[in-house]
Design a protein around this motif. Structure first.
Motif, PDB file in Angstrom:
ATOM      1  N   ARG A  49       0.931  -1.188  -0.030  1.00  0.00           N
ATOM      2  CA  ARG A  49      -0.056  -0.075  -0.025  1.00  0.00           C
ATOM      3  C   ARG A  49       0.802   1.131   0.025  1.00  0.00           C
ATOM      4  N   VAL A  50       0.297   2.363  -0.444  1.00  0.00           N
ATOM      5  CA  VAL A  50       0.938   3.575  -0.482  1.00  0.00           C
ATOM      6  C   VAL A  50       0.186   4.818   0.290  1.00  0.00           C
ATOM      7  N   LEU A  51       0.691   5.734   1.030  1.00  0.00           N
ATOM      8  CA  LEU A  51       0.131   6.739   1.893  1.00  0.00           C
ATOM      9  C   LEU A  51       0.426   7.943   0.793  1.00  0.00           C
ATOM     10  N   ALA A  52      -0.545   8.892   0.729  1.00  0.00           N
ATOM     11  CA  ALA A  52      -0.245  10.121  -0.251  1.00  0.00           C
ATOM     12  C   ALA A  52      -1.356  11.008   0.414  1.00  0.00           C
ATOM     13  N   LEU A  53      -1.089  12.311  -0.110  1.00  0.00           N
ATOM     14  CA  LEU A  53      -1.871  13.463   0.167  1.00  0.00           C
ATOM     15  C   LEU A  53      -3.107  13.603  -0.562  1.00  0.00           C
ATOM     16  N   ASP A  54      -4.158  13.806  -0.027  1.00  0.00           N
ATOM     17  CA  ASP A  54      -5.413  14.514  -0.832  1.00  0.00           C
ATOM     18  C   ASP A  54      -4.775  15.298  -2.036  1.00  0.00           C
ATOM     19  N   ASN A  55      -5.416  15.394  -2.837  1.00  0.00           N
ATOM     20  CA  ASN A  55      -5.275  16.257  -4.216  1.00  0.00           C
ATOM     21  C   ASN A  55      -3.883  15.984  -4.712  1.00  0.00           C
ATOM     22  N   CYS A  56      -3.409  14.932  -4.445  1.00  0.00           N
ATOM     23  CA  CYS A  56      -1.886  14.732  -5.365  1.00  0.00           C
ATOM     24  C   CYS A  56      -2.139  14.461  -6.698  1.00  0.00           C
ATOM     25  N   PHE A  57      -1.125  14.631  -7.427  1.00  0.00           N
ATOM     26  CA  PHE A  57      -1.039  14.322  -8.803  1.00  0.00           C
ATOM     27  C   PHE A  57       0.440  13.486  -9.244  1.00  0.00           C
ATOM     28  N   ALA A  58       0.150  12.512  -9.747  1.00  0.00           N
ATOM     29  CA  ALA A  58       1.724  11.841 -10.061  1.00  0.00           C
ATOM     30  C   ALA A  58       1.877  11.287 -11.510  1.00  0.00           C
ATOM     31  N   GLY A  59       0.847  11.569 -12.177  1.00  0.00           N
ATOM     32  CA  GLY A  59       1.300  11.263 -13.717  1.00  0.00           C
ATOM     33  C   GLY A  59      -0.033  10.227 -14.372  1.00  0.00           C
ATOM     34  N   ARG A  60       0.408   9.829 -15.664  1.00  0.00           N
ATOM     35  CA  ARG A  60      -0.760   9.180 -16.224  1.00  0.00           C
ATOM     36  C   ARG A  60      -0.718   7.796 -16.646  1.00  0.00           C
ATOM     37  N   SER A  61       0.332   7.337 -16.181  1.00  0.00           N
ATOM     38  CA  SER A  61       0.365   5.718 -16.058  1.00  0.00           C
ATOM     39  C   SER A  61      -0.812   5.148 -15.354  1.00  0.00           C
ATOM     40  N   ILE A  62      -0.830   3.779 -15.629  1.00  0.00           N
ATOM     41  CA  ILE A  62      -2.179   3.220 -14.827  1.00  0.00           C
ATOM     42  C   ILE A  62      -1.738   3.270 -13.241  1.00  0.00           C
ATOM     43  N   ALA A  63      -0.578   2.975 -12.766  1.00  0.00           N
ATOM     44  CA  ALA A  63      -0.354   3.039 -11.301  1.00  0.00           C
ATOM     45  C   ALA A  63      -0.404   4.592 -10.678  1.00  0.00           C
ATOM     46  N   MET A  64      -0.081   5.345 -11.738  1.00  0.00           N
ATOM     47  CA  MET A  64       0.179   6.792 -11.330  1.00  0.00           C
ATOM     48  C   MET A  64      -1.477   7.681 -11.301  1.00  0.00           C
ATOM     49  N   ALA A  65      -2.071   6.871 -12.387  1.00  0.00           N
ATOM     50  CA  ALA A  65      -3.462   7.422 -12.339  1.00  0.00           C
ATOM     51  C   ALA A  65      -4.198   6.994 -11.092  1.00  0.00           C
ATOM     52  N   GLN A  66      -3.782   5.946 -10.356  1.00  0.00           N
ATOM     53  CA  GLN A  66      -4.374   5.296  -9.168  1.00  0.00           C
ATOM     54  C   GLN A  66      -4.235   6.187  -7.943  1.00  0.00           C
ATOM     55  N   LEU A  67      -2.762   6.507  -8.110  1.00  0.00           N
ATOM     56  CA  LEU A  67      -2.127   7.276  -7.069  1.00  0.00           C
ATOM     57  C   LEU A  67      -2.671   8.786  -7.085  1.00  0.00           C
ATOM     58  N   THR A  68      -3.025   9.406  -8.280  1.00  0.00           N
ATOM     59  CA  THR A  68      -3.347  10.630  -8.309  1.00  0.00           C
ATOM     60  C   THR A  68      -4.881  10.756  -7.976  1.00  0.00           C
ATOM     61  N   ASP A  69      -5.089  11.788  -6.994  1.00  0.00           N
ATOM     62  CA  ASP A  69      -6.292  11.998  -6.395  1.00  0.00           C
ATOM     63  C   ASP A  69      -7.385  12.609  -7.213  1.00  0.00           C
ATOM     64  N   ARG A  70      -7.747  11.978  -8.445  1.00  0.00           N
ATOM     65  CA  ARG A  70      -8.838  12.648  -9.553  1.00  0.00           C
ATOM     66  C   ARG A  70      -9.573  11.354  -9.984  1.00  0.00           C
ATOM     67  N   PRO A  71     -10.636  11.109  -9.649  1.00  0.00           N
ATOM     68  CA  PRO A  71     -11.524  10.030 -10.160  1.00  0.00           C
ATOM     69  C   PRO A  71     -11.580   9.921 -11.679  1.00  0.00           C
ATOM     70  N   GLN A  72     -11.751  11.142 -12.254  1.00  0.00           N
ATOM     71  CA  GLN A  72     -11.974  11.268 -13.623  1.00  0.00           C
ATOM     72  C   GLN A  72     -10.548  10.674 -14.508  1.00  0.00           C
ATOM     73  N   TYR A  73      -9.259  11.023 -13.693  1.00  0.00           N
ATOM     74  CA  TYR A  73      -8.260  10.343 -14.683  1.00  0.00           C
ATOM     75  C   TYR A  73      -8.009   8.899 -14.588  1.00  0.00           C
ATOM     76  N   ARG A  74      -8.828   8.085 -13.912  1.00  0.00           N
ATOM     77  CA  ARG A  74      -8.885   6.766 -13.768  1.00  0.00           C
ATOM     78  C   ARG A  74     -10.377   6.016 -14.320  1.00  0.00           C
ATOM     79  N   SER A  75     -10.869   6.790 -15.020  1.00  0.00           N
ATOM     80  CA  SER A  75     -12.395   6.283 -15.300  1.00  0.00           C
ATOM     81  C   SER A  75     -12.118   5.055 -16.247  1.00  0.00           C
ATOM     82  N   GLY A  76     -12.684   3.883 -15.779  1.00  0.00           N
ATOM     83  CA  GLY A  76     -12.664   2.753 -16.646  1.00  0.00           C
ATOM     84  C   GLY A  76     -11.575   2.004 -16.430  1.00  0.00           C
ATOM     85  N   LEU A  77     -10.441   2.696 -15.523  1.00  0.00           N
ATOM     86  CA  LEU A  77      -9.253   1.761 -15.628  1.00  0.00           C
ATOM     87  C   LEU A  77      -9.461   0.912 -14.446  1.00  0.00           C
TER      88      LEU A  77
END
Ligand SMILES: Cc1ncc(COP(=O)(O)O)c(C=O)c1O
Length: 469
Positions: free
Chosen positions: A178-206
């Motif tokens: 598991r990973v701990l991260a801050l609310d509102n973070c952004f980490a990039g657009r790979s599948i794992a980074m879209a997961q880490l990123t705190d924006r549901p619309q960036y991982r829609s359907g993933l």
């Protein structure tokens, strides 16, 4: 027997014809650049052709670009000429990429030199001395205030640098997953980074590939309470999943999230608690690198002793993952065909040279002084138009304001109106949405900031009422 130590490649680089060709190119560049000396409107005669190019680009890439932006291929400092003949004041610089502005002559010479290497891309089986030079240079910079980051792995995108960081963390803390991260973070657009990123619309359907537990960010207006809140949340996550967290993932100034700088006190409290559970500290500096009072934001906040893995990108032209020697993977975990283009490495070395020699760093360095100046100007604007401009926010050469009601629609419309008026900015965050600037650190002057403020004021004055309808 050939006893000379001079290499054939060195003979090419020092060939008088090569030296003269560079001088001629430099003279031609500077002559052409002299026409780029301020914001200009598009040329009417190029309007149709430009619209056609944009349409073809949209068709080819499967969607329109955010701005109607196609460069002519030439700029000067923060000004860039577009293929429609307009000149924009570029205060977003490809979201933080052009640290020296556009068409910098020093950059051009470096990139010409790199074109004499026999390869366009360096990587796994084909590294040149420049790869070594940039890696050692970044390590030296990272260690300059005592951080124990001994290795530097080059790569081609911020997302990939972050993927490598995540792999190093999991590999060293297996079976923690598991990973701990801050609310509102952004980490990039790979599948794992879209997961880490705190924006549901960036991982829609993933698919869900990563378990992330979020902590509330710092609220500077209620800092003591927000520290308590974040520490309480951290304790709850740690108790709920004992031994399962490999990393605490931090962006020290949230970028895409809306330009919220956190304090050294806030981060060190979280870090100290996480370290008690042997959790690795990963700092994502893809956006912050080069923009504060020190090259790295962790140095700006004095967190040198805590960092285990750090990633950089954007302004450095190539991306990299730095990590402690004790975390060196056992086994073939990290490898890539391409680690960086020869031209990107040359551009990275030049960028580091220039930002260093332009006195960007230090508590009273250029980055912080320009920031104060920009802040003051935005504050004055906010005083004049309190319901239209709120702020400023951010830190160093990452600066933002909230327009009007803070809605995304409103911010996007204002960004486009600014673009039309000649000033390039971009949106950040949501609730409220902000408009951000990433001016090129090494070349932005007070006059450029004045020009940006004057465009902003005229757009706010003229068009705000229409934009908010
Ligand atoms: C903090 C942060 N991390 C990672 C990334 C991803 O970098 P890239 O777009 O080069 O993959 C970005 C890009 O905006 C970023 O701001």
């Amino acid at each position: 027997m050939d006893t000379t130590s001079t290499l054939a490649a060195e003979r090419l680089r020092t060939d008088p014809r090569v030296i003269q060709a560079k001088e001629l190119l430099l003279a031609a560049l500077q002559e052409a650049q002299s026409a780029i000396d301020g914001v200009k409107a598009p040329k009417e005669c190029l309007r149709e052709q430009y619209a056609d190019l944009l349409q073809r680009l949209s068709n080819a890439r499967g969607g329109a670009t955010y701005f109607p932006y196609l460069s002519s291929g030439l700029g000067r400092g923060p000004w860039v000429e577009l293929a429609d003949g307009s000149v924009k004041l570029d205060f977003i610089s490809g979201i933080g990429v052009h640290g020296l502005g556009h068409s910098d002559p020093r950059m051009m010479v470096a990139v010409i030199d790199s074109s004499l290497e026999d390869t366009v891309m360096q990587g796994n089986l084909q590294q040149h001395p420049a790869s070594l030079e940039i890696s050692e240079r970044i390590i030296r910079l990272a260690q300059s205030n005592g951080a124990a980051l001994e290795h530097c792995l080059l790569t081609t995108s911020g997302a990939m640098a972050n993927e490598n960081a995540l792999k190093i963390a999991f590999h060293n803390r297996a079976p923690a997953d598991r990973v701990l991260a801050l609310d509102n973070c952004f980490a990039g657009r790979s599948i794992a980074m879209a997961q880490l990123t705190d924006r549901p619309q960036y991982r829609s359907g993933l698919p869900t590939v990563l378990a992330v537990d979020y902590l509330p960010s710092e609220d500077v207006e209620h800092s003591a309470e927000s520290h308590q809140r974040a520490l309480r949340a951290l304790d709850i996550h740690l108790a709920r999943h004992p031994g399962k967290h490999a990393a605490l993932w931090l962006e020290l100034v949230s970028g895409e999230g809306g330009y919220y700088p956190g304090s050294a006190d806030f981060f060190s409290k979280l870090i100290r608690r996480a370290k008690l559970d042997n959790i690795l500290i990963v700092v994502d500096e893809v956006q912050t690198f080069g923009r504060l009072s020190c090259p790295f934001a962790f140095q700006h906040l004095g967190l040198d002793n805590y960092v285990d893995i750090v990633t950089i990108g954007k302004i450095t032209q190539l991306c990299a993952t730095l990590y402690r020697g004790s975390l060196r993977p056992k086994g073939p975990l990290l490898s890539q065909t391409f680690t960086a283009a020869s031209s990107a490495i040359a551009a990275a070395l030049t960028t580091l040279d220039v930002i260093d020699h332009s006195d960007c760093f230090g508590p009273r360095g250029q980055n912080m002084q320009r920031f104060e100046y920009f802040q003051d100007k935005l504050r004055t604007l906010s005083g004049k138009y309190p319901d239209k401009v709120n702020g400023p926010y951010g830190e160093g050469m990452m600066i933002a304001f909230t327009p009007g009601d803070g809605s995304s629609d409103h911010a996007n419309r204002l960004v486009h109106a600014l673009f039309d008026a000649g000033l390039m900015s971009f949106v950040a965050g949501a609730n409220p949405a902000r408009i951000r600037f990433l001016p090129p650190p090494a070349v932005t002057t007070y006059e450029h900031i004045d020009e940006a403020i004057s465009i902003l004021e005229s757009v706010v004055e003229r068009e705000f009422g229409n934009l908010s309808k």
